[in-house]
Design an enzyme around this catalytic site. Sequence first.
Site, mmCIF file in Angstrom:
data_model
loop_
_atom_site.group_PDB
_atom_site.id
_atom_site.type_symbol
_atom_site.label_atom_id
_atom_site.label_comp_id
_atom_site.label_asym_id
_atom_site.label_seq_id
_atom_site.Cartn_x
_atom_site.Cartn_y
_atom_site.Cartn_z
ATOM 1 N N TYR A 55 0.910 -1.161 -0.007
ATOM 2 C CA TYR A 55 0.048 0.010 -0.038
ATOM 3 C C TYR A 55 0.857 1.293 0.064
ATOM 4 C CZ TYR A 55 -3.685 -3.237 1.490
ATOM 5 O OH TYR A 55 -4.610 -4.289 1.640
ATOM 6 N N HIS A 135 -0.705 -12.207 1.005
ATOM 7 C CA HIS A 135 -1.600 -11.104 0.366
ATOM 8 C C HIS A 135 -2.459 -11.965 -0.737
ATOM 9 C CE1 HIS A 135 -2.145 -6.521 -0.229
ATOM 10 N NE2 HIS A 135 -3.289 -7.074 -0.547
ATOM 11 N N SER A 213 -13.006 -4.325 2.283
ATOM 12 C CA SER A 213 -13.977 -3.714 1.474
ATOM 13 C C SER A 213 -15.525 -3.897 2.260
ATOM 14 C CB SER A 213 -13.745 -3.872 0.042
ATOM 15 O OG SER A 213 -14.515 -3.128 -0.766
ATOM 16 N N PRO A 214 -15.546 -3.853 3.296
ATOM 17 C CA PRO A 214 -16.999 -4.165 4.119
ATOM 18 C C PRO A 214 -17.836 -3.080 3.605
ATOM 19 C CG PRO A 214 -15.634 -3.121 5.610
ATOM 20 C CD PRO A 214 -14.763 -3.529 4.409
ATOM 21 N N LEU A 215 -17.646 -1.888 2.927
ATOM 22 C CA LEU A 215 -18.384 -0.949 2.599
ATOM 23 C C LEU A 215 -18.385 -0.666 0.871
ATOM 24 C CD1 LEU A 215 -17.708 1.984 5.217
ATOM 25 C CD2 LEU A 215 -19.601 0.306 5.040
ATOM 26 N N GLY A 216 -17.910 -1.802 0.213
ATOM 27 C CA GLY A 216 -18.014 -1.704 -1.281
ATOM 28 C C GLY A 216 -17.146 -0.711 -1.766
ATOM 29 N N GLY A 218 -16.580 1.966 -0.472
ATOM 30 C CA GLY A 218 -17.178 3.242 -0.138
ATOM 31 C C GLY A 218 -18.568 3.301 -0.926
ATOM 32 N N PHE A 219 -18.878 2.303 -1.819
ATOM 33 C CA PHE A 219 -20.309 2.430 -2.396
ATOM 34 C C PHE A 219 -21.293 2.563 -1.213
ATOM 35 C CE2 PHE A 219 -24.031 0.625 -4.061
ATOM 36 C CZ PHE A 219 -24.525 1.443 -5.080
#
Length: 326
Positions: A55, A135, A213-216, A218-219
């Site tokens: 990252y 990873h 990515s539990p919020l997609g 950010g979507f």
Amino acid sequence: MKTRSLGSLQVPAIGFGAMVLSPGMYGEVDDTRAETALKAALDAGGTHVDTSDAYGADGHNERLVGRAVKGRRDEVVIATKFGLAIPEGEPSRSQPVGYAYGELRVNAEPRLVRGYAERSLRNLDIDVIDLYYAHYPDPGVPIEDTVGAMAELVRDGLIRHIGLSNVTAAQLRAAHAVHPVTAVQNEWSMWRPVDAGLLAAARELGVGLVAWSPLGNGFLTGTVQALGEDDFRRNAPRFSAENLAGNNDRYAPIRALAGQLGITPAQLALAWLLHQDEHVVTIPGSRTPAHIEENLAAADLTLHPDTLARLDAALATFEVSGGTLL
């Protein structure tokens, strides 16, 4: 903050994904703002911090995390990953992905694993990594061989727990037979279901699940209408202008339900995920302290069975346009 178990490791139900704090991920960000966000997460109880040597350039994200936890190391579970930031001159193999750039390059050869870990320890400026992930599986290396090298790091005190990221059920079983795996980190959210076979294998083996990515991306916050020019999500088919508009329309009933409950769409998405399994935890990321505190507060939400049933019915008709990373 409520805690949950990943194998024998106790972590907050909602931690913090630090990837968003490096430039080039969600647009530009300076280190001052990034460190403020990280400290806000720690202060609010998000003391499971997830990073990677890949990252940002030259270990940027790990070094950032290292500075933020200075003086409070005992409070924090630090997780990092290896296999994508390949040393110069070493070979790599292709891991196909669904984003526009088409592939990631991976090298998880056993002979490199110790060097990866030692580099991360230097970047983080710590003595031991709490949770260390491969990873991505290396297409050219049996996962048992990679995990065998990771087991040596546990024996030698460089890492405490072994994790795997972006794996299948079969890969988890093969790895776990070599050394107990503490956690599997795979994408899981309202718009990307977890593989049922992987979930079953993790439950059987006593392996915890970390939802990235539990919020997609950010979507699922319900606030993404367009992307900046330097936002890496432009590589994601689900965020193309046409797909994003259609996906927002389809997501409207779930946003409306959050409003009826008096919580934000992000909180609803996180709480829903925590209700899917008692050994799942999430690592949402944000650059804004108010949003970080909002996300972490979702750990205290209890959704009524009727609400979960309404969500399941809404999600059954929520057909997402465009693929994700894997």
